[in-house]
Design a protein around this motif. Structure first.
Motif, PDB file in Angstrom:
ATOM      1  N   GLN A  22      44.064  32.442  40.853  1.00 57.05           N
ATOM      2  CA  GLN A  22      44.690  32.520  42.164  1.00 57.05           C
ATOM      3  C   GLN A  22      45.679  33.892  42.097  1.00 57.05           C
ATOM      4  N   TYR A  25      43.255  36.749  43.307  1.00 56.97           N
ATOM      5  CA  TYR A  25      43.020  36.641  44.538  1.00 56.97           C
ATOM      6  C   TYR A  25      44.210  37.207  45.517  1.00 56.97           C
ATOM      7  N   THR A  97      37.487  34.644  46.483  1.00 53.63           N
ATOM      8  CA  THR A  97      37.708  33.875  45.521  1.00 53.63           C
ATOM      9  C   THR A  97      36.644  34.058  44.386  1.00 53.63           C
TER      10      THR A  97
END
Length: 161
Positions: A22, A25, A97
């Motif tokens: 996360q 990203y 991602t």
């Protein structure tokens, strides 16, 4: 059933890996550096027993190593990842991602030799399933497997019993 120390470590590392994907990203989209994102996660996303609010419990040092390690080794990881892609495919064409997952997994395979190959691949395929319902998890599995064969050829050469 009581969680063993080994189970706890695995669970906290799993959370750290998901958080690292996360964060990678987020870094790619925002252009924010690793140090600032690590601080943001430590200050606002990770929590400890007794703290109010909803926090993620993770191995914060492992998270920081993943994030800063991917940044330090990104050229090497990206080159090796690109060499495993089918002809005509470029890393830049992949979903952000997917790139984050491949970079984190690639870093672990390249630099974190203390983590077994199968663990790395399985963990990041599981993360891919958290984000995707289509062919992406299989693609990530194949890509990380090819990456591992190139990065850790001796590790997979053990004789079968």
């Amino acid at each position: 059933m009581t969680e063993t120390p080994s189970d706890t470590r695995a669970r906290l590392r799993r959370s750290a890996r998901l958080s690292a994907v996360q964060a990678l990203y987020q870094m790619e989209l925002s252009g924010t550096g690793a140090r600032a994102v690590v601080k943001q996660f430590r200050d606002h996303r990770f929590g400890h027993d007794g703290e109010p609010g909803e926090f993620i419990e993770a191995d914060e040092d492992f998270f920081e190593d993943l994030l800063s390690g991917v940044v330090r080794a990104q050229d090497d990881v990206d080159k090796l990842t690109a060499s495993t892609l089918k002809e005509g495919w470029k890393l830049s064409r992949l979903d952000a991602t997917v790139r984050a997952i491949l970079r984190a997994g690639g870093y672990e395979l390249l630099r974190r030799t203390d983590v077994p190959t199968r663990v790395v691949i399985n963990e990041y395929v599981d993360i891919a399933h958290a984000f995707f319902e289509g062919p992406e998890p299989a693609f990530i599995n194949a890509s990380l497997d090819a990456f591992a064969r190139a990065a850790r050829p001796a590790a997979d050469a053990a004789p079968e019993s």
